[in-house]
Design a protein around this motif. Structure first.
Motif, PDB file in Angstrom:
ATOM      1  N   ASP A 150       0.855  -1.191   0.000  1.00 32.15           N
ATOM      2  CA  ASP A 150       0.000   0.000   0.000  1.00 32.15           C
ATOM      3  C   ASP A 150       0.887   1.236   0.000  1.00 32.15           C
ATOM      4  O   ASP A 150       1.982   1.238   0.593  1.00 32.15           O
ATOM      5  N   LEU A 151       0.430   2.299  -0.657  1.00 29.90           N
ATOM      6  CA  LEU A 151       1.223   3.532  -0.676  1.00 29.90           C
ATOM      7  C   LEU A 151       0.370   4.702  -0.216  1.00 29.90           C
ATOM      8  O   LEU A 151      -0.842   4.750  -0.447  1.00 29.90           O
ATOM      9  N   ALA A 152       1.017   5.658   0.420  1.00 25.19           N
ATOM     10  CA  ALA A 152       0.362   6.895   0.861  1.00 25.19           C
ATOM     11  C   ALA A 152       1.411   7.993   0.882  1.00 25.19           C
ATOM     12  O   ALA A 152       2.589   7.741   1.172  1.00 25.19           O
ATOM     13  N   GLY A 153       1.012   9.198   0.560  1.00 24.06           N
ATOM     14  CA  GLY A 153       1.951  10.317   0.561  1.00 24.06           C
ATOM     15  C   GLY A 153       1.387  11.487  -0.199  1.00 24.06           C
ATOM     16  O   GLY A 153       0.167  11.707  -0.228  1.00 24.06           O
ATOM     17  N   GLN A 154       2.266  12.252  -0.856  1.00 27.48           N
ATOM     18  CA  GLN A 154       1.813  13.413  -1.591  1.00 27.48           C
ATOM     19  C   GLN A 154       2.812  13.762  -2.679  1.00 27.48           C
ATOM     20  O   GLN A 154       3.967  13.326  -2.646  1.00 27.48           O
ATOM     21  N   THR A 155       2.336  14.546  -3.645  1.00 24.92           N
ATOM     22  CA  THR A 155       3.215  15.110  -4.655  1.00 24.92           C
ATOM     23  C   THR A 155       3.040  16.618  -4.647  1.00 24.92           C
ATOM     24  O   THR A 155       1.924  17.128  -4.503  1.00 24.92           O
ATOM     25  N   ASP A 156       4.144  17.334  -4.769  1.00 21.86           N
ATOM     26  CA  ASP A 156       4.121  18.791  -4.788  1.00 21.86           C
ATOM     27  C   ASP A 156       4.167  19.281  -6.224  1.00 21.86           C
ATOM     28  O   ASP A 156       5.038  18.882  -6.997  1.00 21.86           O
ATOM     29  N   ILE A 157       3.218  20.148  -6.604  1.00 22.40           N
ATOM     30  CA  ILE A 157       3.141  20.704  -7.947  1.00 22.40           C
ATOM     31  C   ILE A 157       3.810  22.077  -7.933  1.00 22.40           C
ATOM     32  O   ILE A 157       3.274  23.035  -7.382  1.00 22.40           O
ATOM     33  N   LYS A 158       4.974  22.154  -8.541  1.00 22.07           N
ATOM     34  CA  LYS A 158       5.759  23.380  -8.454  1.00 22.07           C
ATOM     35  C   LYS A 158       5.074  24.553  -9.137  1.00 22.07           C
ATOM     36  O   LYS A 158       5.139  25.693  -8.671  1.00 22.07           O
ATOM     37  N   ALA A 159       4.399  24.301 -10.278  1.00 19.05           N
ATOM     38  CA  ALA A 159       3.818  25.389 -11.064  1.00 19.05           C
ATOM     39  C   ALA A 159       2.838  26.226 -10.259  1.00 19.05           C
ATOM     40  O   ALA A 159       2.699  27.425 -10.500  1.00 19.05           O
ATOM     41  N   SER A 160       2.122  25.615  -9.317  1.00 19.86           N
ATOM     42  CA  SER A 160       1.124  26.344  -8.537  1.00 19.86           C
ATOM     43  C   SER A 160       1.456  26.411  -7.053  1.00 19.86           C
ATOM     44  O   SER A 160       0.683  26.957  -6.270  1.00 19.86           O
ATOM     45  N   GLY A 161       2.589  25.814  -6.642  1.00 25.41           N
ATOM     46  CA  GLY A 161       2.942  25.825  -5.232  1.00 25.41           C
ATOM     47  C   GLY A 161       1.944  25.086  -4.370  1.00 25.41           C
ATOM     48  O   GLY A 161       1.706  25.460  -3.224  1.00 25.41           O
ATOM     49  N   SER A 162       1.353  24.030  -4.907  1.00 26.59           N
ATOM     50  CA  SER A 162       0.331  23.276  -4.189  1.00 26.59           C
ATOM     51  C   SER A 162       0.733  21.811  -4.120  1.00 26.59           C
ATOM     52  O   SER A 162       1.781  21.415  -4.617  1.00 26.59           O
ATOM     53  N   SER A 163      -0.110  21.006  -3.502  1.00 24.37           N
ATOM     54  CA  SER A 163       0.203  19.587  -3.365  1.00 24.37           C
ATOM     55  C   SER A 163      -1.056  18.759  -3.550  1.00 24.37           C
ATOM     56  O   SER A 163      -2.174  19.240  -3.376  1.00 24.37           O
ATOM     57  N   LEU A 164      -0.845  17.496  -3.921  1.00 22.77           N
ATOM     58  CA  LEU A 164      -1.927  16.534  -4.093  1.00 22.77           C
ATOM     59  C   LEU A 164      -1.680  15.343  -3.179  1.00 22.77           C
ATOM     60  O   LEU A 164      -0.584  14.776  -3.192  1.00 22.77           O
ATOM     61  N   PRO A 165      -2.671  14.916  -2.391  1.00 19.21           N
ATOM     62  CA  PRO A 165      -2.501  13.686  -1.611  1.00 19.21           C
ATOM     63  C   PRO A 165      -2.542  12.478  -2.543  1.00 19.21           C
ATOM     64  O   PRO A 165      -3.262  12.462  -3.534  1.00 19.21           O
ATOM     65  N   LEU A 166      -1.747  11.459  -2.222  1.00 16.32           N
ATOM     66  CA  LEU A 166      -1.682  10.255  -3.044  1.00 16.32           C
ATOM     67  C   LEU A 166      -1.942   9.024  -2.194  1.00 16.32           C
ATOM     68  O   LEU A 166      -1.515   8.943  -1.035  1.00 16.32           O
ATOM     69  N   SER A 167      -2.639   8.057  -2.764  1.00 18.58           N
ATOM     70  CA  SER A 167      -2.845   6.758  -2.133  1.00 18.58           C
ATOM     71  C   SER A 167      -3.008   5.727  -3.236  1.00 18.58           C
ATOM     72  O   SER A 167      -3.272   6.060  -4.387  1.00 18.58           O
ATOM     73  N   GLY A 168      -2.850   4.465  -2.876  1.00 15.32           N
ATOM     74  CA  GLY A 168      -2.991   3.403  -3.859  1.00 15.32           C
ATOM     75  C   GLY A 168      -2.207   2.180  -3.449  1.00 15.32           C
ATOM     76  O   GLY A 168      -1.982   1.923  -2.253  1.00 15.32           O
TER      77      GLY A 168
END
Length: 603
Positions: free
Chosen positions: A433-451
């Motif tokens: 199982d995976l959990a974490g996040q990715t940071d989107i540099k273009a907007s200075g935001s982040s997305l939570p990730l799971s799977g």
């Protein structure tokens, strides 16, 4: 000078001059100075083809608005004539040169080409006696242009050929002798030059237009007993800045008679809404459907269809739904246990009685179930917990058998499978199982990730292949829309483009994954409503995203405990996301995006 229409890669010389004029008037903001110099070859009497240079300067905006005519604008162009042309004019005693010109401008938008004619006047200008090139001015006024909805998107303004209608005069003012006295020269732009004057965005006019927003987009009444009714509400909102007229609301489709609608919608003020009450009156037995059609004064969306569905039953009945339809536990080490959960739902309109839940099959002793399922009320659910403890290596399988009083499906079987492994085989299958996040540099935001990531490890070499499955996620981004910054909510999905490969050697994990990023829906909140601004089922990155991951430095990764991994990747541009694709790319696409994940064995 009448511009001949050149090939598509070289538009028109008039394009530059006319566009420079065209795009600088009122109703179009963000003007910026632009300048372009191009070389042409022009046939002159007596001396043949000669080179000239043209310098065009103007203030051209980067944005224009649909429905707002551009103002007329004076254009100044300066043409440089070479020494050979000067001598040719002087051969017949020419003292001055003058004339007229006609430029044809082509503005290329996403759905059409707009041709414009800009008349220019070349005032009487002296031809110097001194050796060397000289300049001739020209001045004209561009016509106005009004963009329409088909032009929304990127508009490219280019420059092509040039035609001159000239008069040369001698010292006393008479026209010079032929063939120099009066001549026409159809000039051709020299190939291989950058002839794009400006690229601009044509945006919709939201200021004085009504905009319809209907929610929900569809209605499923579910199972309803004949002789009873069910009701739902469709809300019609006006997200524009002008009054929205509701011209008609009607029902159509195969089973339109099974549905009725009532409403008080006539006009809807900006920021306001009205409701349409939908009643489902089932008759007989079986699936029924219709369409609610709303006609309004929204020029962009004059018709909105809302699909309506329902199922009519003669008597109250339960309806069993079991999810998932099968369970694979993957590879489990001998002596260890993996768990999973099955949900039994009742989508009928009568209580569902569970009369039996058992495990059967050749390896049934490897699987154990516990449950709290007896009677399940309509629209409720219960759960069955399944555990797998392999007693031997290799494939192990069984079946979870569920019996109930659902008259249509009294027996449901859920296949169960898994692999037993004692650690001595050539390969080992591990589900993480995976959990974490990715940071989107273009907007200075982040997305939570799971799977999850299903891995097959070659024990001898430490090399592995894996299937990466990332769950859909959502994130918030600041985007420029309607001339201000709004918070957008984006739904993001992932599609594996290729298997993940990597190595696990001495506690160090490396992996390379390839996947497409999809953005099916982007909304902003205006007037208390969620308004879609882009996305779609075909909206995704033009190329797969390549993500490299590695164990966090100084940590040890193990199959029994998992660990942390990190990486960096470039996000390619999105495509097929509607008119605001370029806007979406501003806050998503780009390099140097970070990703941090924790991988945990699914035991």
């Amino acid at each position: 000078m009448k511009l001949r229409k050149p090939n598509k890669s070289v538009r028109t010389f008039g394009t530059a001059i006319a566009a420079a004029a065209l795009m600088t008037g009122g109703g179009n903001a963000f003007a910026e100075p632009v300048s372009l110099e191009l070389e042409f070859t022009c046939p002159f009497p007596l001396i043949g083809d000669q080179p000239i240079r043209a310098q065009i300067s103007a203030d051209v905006p980067t944005q224009a608005t649909v429905g707002e005519p551009t103002q007329e604008f004076t254009v100044d162009a300066l043409t440089t004539v070479n020494e050979d042309s000067r001598l040719g004019l002087k051969l017949v005693g020419s003292a001055t040169i003058e004339g007229t010109a006609t430029n044809e401008t082509t503005v290329v938008t996403p759905n059409r080409e707009i041709d414009l004619t800009v008349p220019l006047t070349i005032p009487q200008s002296p031809i110097p006696d001194e050796t060397g090139e000289f300049t001739v001015p020209a001045q004209g006024t561009s016509p106005a242009i009004t963009f329409n909805e088909d032009d929304v998107g990127e508009a490219v303004i280019t420059i092509g050929g040039l035609t001159l209608d000239m008069i040369a005069r001698v010292e006393n003012g008479d026209i010079a002798p032929a063939p120099i006295g009066e001549f026409t020269s159809a000039c051709v732009q020299n190939p291989g030059q950058d002839n794009i004057l400006q690229t601009m965005q044509v945006v919709p006019d939201e200021q004085f237009e009504p905009r319809i927003a209907v929610s929900p987009e569809s209605i499923d009444f579910g199972t309803v007993q004949a002789g009873t009714t069910a009701e739902e509400v469709v809300t019609i909102a006006n997200t524009g800045q002008a009054e929205l007229g509701i011209n008609n609301i009607s029902l159509g489709g195969t089973d339109a008679a099974a549905f009725t609608q009532t409403n008080s919608c006539t006009t809807v003020a900006s920021g306001e809404s009205c409701d349409v009450a939908i009643t489902y009156i089932p008759d007989g037995e079986g699936d029924q459907s219709a369409v609610l059609t709303i006609e309004s004064g929204d020029a962009e969306t004059p018709l909105v269809d809302v699909p309506l569905t329902g199922t009519s039953v003669l008597a109250p009945i339960p309806e069993i739904v079991v999810t998932p339809e099968d369970i694979s536990f993957g590879t489990v080490m001998l002596g260890e246990t993996a768990s999973a959960e099955i949900t039994i739902s009742n989508e009928g309109n009568e209580s569902l009685v569970i009369t039996g839940i058992d495990i059967s099959g050749g390896n049934s002793s490897d699987f154990i179930q516990t449950n709290d399922c007896t009677t399940v009320a309509p629209e409720e659910a219960c759960t069955v917990d399944i555990s797998f403890t392999p007693s031997a290596t290799g494939g192990r399988s069984a079946s979870l058998d569920i019996t109930s009083d659902d008259p249509a499906t009294p027996d449901v079987s859920v296949p169960l499978s898994g692999q037993g492994n004692d650690g001595t085989g050539d390969t080992l299958e591990v589900l993480l199982d995976l959990a974490g996040q990715t940071d989107i540099k273009a907007s200075g935001s982040s997305l939570p990730l799971s799977g999850s990531i299903a891995t097959q490890l070659e024990l001898a070499t430490g090399m592995f292949e894996a299937d990466l499955a990332l769950d859909p996620t959502q994130g918030q981004f600041k985007i420029p829309l309607l001339f201000k910054s709004l918070t957008a909510n984006a739904r993001v999905e992932f599609e594996q483009a290729d298997i993940t490969t990597g190595t696990l050697i001495n506690g160090n994990l490396t992996a390379n994954s390839s996947l497409y990023v999809k953005v099916p829906k982007v909304t902003v909140r205006l007037f208390g409503l969620k308004i879609p601004v882009g996305g779609g089922r075909d909206c995704r990155t033009a190329d797969p995203v390549s993500i490299g991951l590695a164990s966090v430095e100084g940590t040890n990764f193990s199959l029994s405990e998992g660990g942390d991994v990190t990486g960096n990747y470039d996000l390619p541009a999105l495509q097929n996301c509607g008119p605001l694709t370029d806007v979406l790319n501003q806050f998503l696409a780009g390099p140097d995006n970070g990703i941090d994940l924790t991988l945990t064995p699914n035991l």
